[in-house]
Design a protein around this motif. Structure first.
Motif, mmCIF file in Angstrom:
data_model
loop_
_atom_site.group_PDB
_atom_site.id
_atom_site.type_symbol
_atom_site.label_atom_id
_atom_site.label_comp_id
_atom_site.label_asym_id
_atom_site.label_seq_id
_atom_site.Cartn_x
_atom_site.Cartn_y
_atom_site.Cartn_z
ATOM 1 N N THR A 29 -10.786 28.110 17.275
ATOM 2 C CA THR A 29 -11.481 27.571 16.107
ATOM 3 C C THR A 29 -12.872 28.186 16.028
ATOM 4 O O THR A 29 -13.614 28.199 17.022
ATOM 5 C CB THR A 29 -11.596 26.038 16.184
ATOM 6 O OG1 THR A 29 -10.275 25.467 16.156
ATOM 7 C CG2 THR A 29 -12.399 25.487 15.013
ATOM 8 N N VAL A 30 -13.193 28.718 14.838
ATOM 9 C CA VAL A 30 -14.503 29.311 14.590
ATOM 10 C C VAL A 30 -15.037 28.731 13.289
ATOM 11 O O VAL A 30 -14.318 28.672 12.280
ATOM 12 C CB VAL A 30 -14.433 30.848 14.472
ATOM 13 C CG1 VAL A 30 -15.812 31.434 14.185
ATOM 14 C CG2 VAL A 30 -13.849 31.455 15.746
ATOM 15 N N ALA A 31 -16.286 28.286 13.315
ATOM 16 C CA ALA A 31 -16.892 27.692 12.116
ATOM 17 C C ALA A 31 -18.347 28.108 12.017
ATOM 18 O O ALA A 31 -19.020 28.331 13.031
ATOM 19 C CB ALA A 31 -16.775 26.177 12.154
ATOM 20 N N PHE A 32 -18.827 28.185 10.792
ATOM 21 C CA PHE A 32 -20.239 28.390 10.528
ATOM 22 C C PHE A 32 -20.751 27.109 9.872
ATOM 23 O O PHE A 32 -20.500 26.858 8.693
ATOM 24 C CB PHE A 32 -20.454 29.598 9.623
ATOM 25 C CG PHE A 32 -19.926 30.887 10.193
ATOM 26 C CD1 PHE A 32 -20.229 31.262 11.487
ATOM 27 C CD2 PHE A 32 -19.111 31.719 9.436
ATOM 28 C CE1 PHE A 32 -19.738 32.442 12.030
ATOM 29 C CE2 PHE A 32 -18.617 32.904 9.957
ATOM 30 C CZ PHE A 32 -18.927 33.270 11.267
ATOM 31 N N GLY A 33 -21.408 26.290 10.654
ATOM 32 C CA GLY A 33 -21.800 24.981 10.161
ATOM 33 C C GLY A 33 -20.558 24.143 9.916
ATOM 34 O O GLY A 33 -19.711 23.991 10.797
ATOM 35 N N ASP A 34 -20.435 23.605 8.707
ATOM 36 C CA ASP A 34 -19.266 22.795 8.365
ATOM 37 C C ASP A 34 -18.123 23.633 7.789
ATOM 38 O O ASP A 34 -17.060 23.092 7.481
ATOM 39 C CB ASP A 34 -19.653 21.720 7.332
ATOM 40 C CG ASP A 34 -20.631 20.698 7.903
ATOM 41 O OD1 ASP A 34 -20.561 20.457 9.124
ATOM 42 O OD2 ASP A 34 -21.458 20.178 7.129
ATOM 43 N N ASN A 35 -18.354 24.921 7.651
ATOM 44 C CA ASN A 35 -17.346 25.807 7.065
ATOM 45 C C ASN A 35 -16.436 26.368 8.157
ATOM 46 O O ASN A 35 -16.828 27.282 8.900
ATOM 47 C CB ASN A 35 -18.034 26.945 6.306
ATOM 48 C CG ASN A 35 -17.038 27.840 5.584
ATOM 49 O OD1 ASN A 35 -15.897 27.445 5.326
ATOM 50 N ND2 ASN A 35 -17.458 29.056 5.264
ATOM 51 N N LEU A 71 -18.899 38.923 19.669
ATOM 52 C CA LEU A 71 -20.036 39.049 18.758
ATOM 53 C C LEU A 71 -20.277 37.769 17.969
ATOM 54 O O LEU A 71 -21.348 37.598 17.372
ATOM 55 C CB LEU A 71 -19.811 40.227 17.800
ATOM 56 C CG LEU A 71 -19.597 41.588 18.472
ATOM 57 C CD1 LEU A 71 -19.281 42.653 17.428
ATOM 58 C CD2 LEU A 71 -20.823 41.980 19.289
ATOM 59 N N ILE A 72 -19.273 36.884 17.924
ATOM 60 C CA ILE A 72 -19.391 35.587 17.259
ATOM 61 C C ILE A 72 -18.907 34.517 18.236
ATOM 62 O O ILE A 72 -17.900 34.710 18.929
ATOM 63 C CB ILE A 72 -18.540 35.537 15.972
ATOM 64 C CG1 ILE A 72 -19.103 36.506 14.926
ATOM 65 C CG2 ILE A 72 -18.493 34.121 15.402
ATOM 66 C CD1 ILE A 72 -18.273 36.568 13.652
ATOM 67 N N ARG A 73 -19.618 33.412 18.298
ATOM 68 C CA ARG A 73 -19.248 32.334 19.216
ATOM 69 C C ARG A 73 -18.154 31.463 18.606
ATOM 70 O O ARG A 73 -18.160 31.183 17.403
ATOM 71 C CB ARG A 73 -20.456 31.476 19.548
ATOM 72 C CG ARG A 73 -21.540 32.216 20.316
ATOM 73 C CD ARG A 73 -22.613 31.268 20.803
ATOM 74 N NE ARG A 73 -22.077 30.310 21.761
ATOM 75 C CZ ARG A 73 -22.826 29.383 22.369
ATOM 76 N NH1 ARG A 73 -24.106 29.284 22.095
ATOM 77 N NH2 ARG A 73 -22.274 28.548 23.226
ATOM 78 N N LYS A 74 -17.241 31.036 19.444
ATOM 79 C CA LYS A 74 -16.167 30.143 19.001
ATOM 80 C C LYS A 74 -16.562 28.696 19.251
ATOM 81 O O LYS A 74 -17.425 28.411 20.093
ATOM 82 C CB LYS A 74 -14.871 30.462 19.741
ATOM 83 C CG LYS A 74 -14.941 30.287 21.252
ATOM 84 C CD LYS A 74 -13.647 30.680 21.914
ATOM 85 C CE LYS A 74 -13.741 30.615 23.434
ATOM 86 N NZ LYS A 74 -13.972 29.254 23.953
ATOM 87 N N GLN A 75 -15.900 27.775 18.536
ATOM 88 C CA GLN A 75 -16.115 26.354 18.773
ATOM 89 C C GLN A 75 -15.169 25.813 19.844
ATOM 90 O O GLN A 75 -15.541 24.963 20.639
ATOM 91 C CB GLN A 75 -15.923 25.571 17.461
ATOM 92 C CG GLN A 75 -17.180 25.454 16.610
ATOM 93 C CD GLN A 75 -17.741 26.813 16.226
ATOM 94 O OE1 GLN A 75 -17.028 27.653 15.693
ATOM 95 N NE2 GLN A 75 -19.007 27.035 16.500
#
Length: 276
Positions: A29-35, A71-75
């Protein structure tokens, strides 16, 4: 530093067995804020295969690729490369893994102030302690391997055609003899002949070097001609995965439209004409 990296490089050359799972993504699961971009997505790629990864624009293909690369953090979820959980990997394990990966970003992403030779040497300088002469020889070997003429080594990116930029970027991705190469839209911007030649080059690299290839693409020709399997991203996860035949049989609306739509029928017609 030199002795450590040379030891690492020696330790990671075991080719393993064909069919071994090299990349495993589970419940990511990957999210940017609530998105939420990716929601409990799962995927795997096996040694020696070319996996084509497709999906609608904005569906999260690049986000997934960049998350796998760190390069992007996962939740939540797990990403395992070569059997190692990246979240639990220590610095040395992560270094070993990074040296086994090659990446060709969209549009090549070459450093404009460096020559082709110097661009190809960037990973060597980052991870290895080698004499300049040896680096020059290795870089020229990679440049030749991807089908560029010898004089391309001394050219700057601004002096190259689109197809040459893609080949130079591939040479850089192959600099450390990786196990997996990640290709992000490798044929975008190329004419049909140039794209077909690049696809043939990728297939040749897989067959001669034993590469495993993760290819993000919109190019139907690439999917039909070189990919062993295809994974389709939709609704924030992998909707369908399998062979091209599996894609053609799928009843998922987007998959059906993409692989059995007008453009796909034209591609099939062209293939039939060529066979005749």
């Amino acid at each position: 530093m030199g002795s450590r990296t040379n030891t690492i490089h020696a330790e990671i050359q075991d080719p393993g067995s064909k069919g071994e799972v090299l990349l495993s993504v589970r419940d990511l699961t990957v999210a940017f804020g609530d998105n939420v971009i990716l929601d409990k997505l799962s995927l795997e790629i096996r040694r020696g295969e070319i996996l084509g990864f497709v999906g609608a624009s904005g569906s999260g293909k690049s986000v997934l690729l960049r998350t796998i690369l760190g390069l992007i953090r996962k939740q939540s979820g797990t990403i395992r490369l070569f059997g190692v959980d990246l979240e639990k990997a220590n610095e040395l394990e992560r270094l070993r893994i990074d040296m086994r990966l090659g990446v060709l970003f969209q549009h090549g992403a070459l450093f404009s102030a460096l020559t082709v030779l110097e661009n190809v040497q960037v990973p060597m300088r980052e991870y290895l302690d080698l004499p300049r002469k040896l680096m020059d020889e290795l870089a020229r070997l990679k440049i030749d391997l991807v089908g560029l003429p010898p004089d391309a080594a001394d050219k700057y990116p601004s002096e190259l055609s689109g197809g040459m930029i893609k080949r130079a970027a591939l040479a850089r991705a192959l600099a450390l003899d990786p196990d997996i190469v990640f290709l992000d839209e490798p044929t975008s911007g190329l004419d049909p002949i140039g794209a077909a030649e690049f696809d043939e080059l990728v297939a040749k690299m897989r067959d001669t070097m034993g590469l495993t290839v993760y290819m993000v693409t919109h190019d139907l020709d690439s999917l039909f001609s070189v990919c062993d399997r295809v994974a389709v991203l939709g609704n924030k996860k992998v909707l369908v995965e399998g062979t091209i035949d599996d894609m053609l049989k799928s009843d998922e609306p987007w998959v059906k439209s993409y692989f059995r739509g007008k453009r796909a029928r034209q591609l099939d017609l062209a293939a039939r004409v060529e066979m005749e």
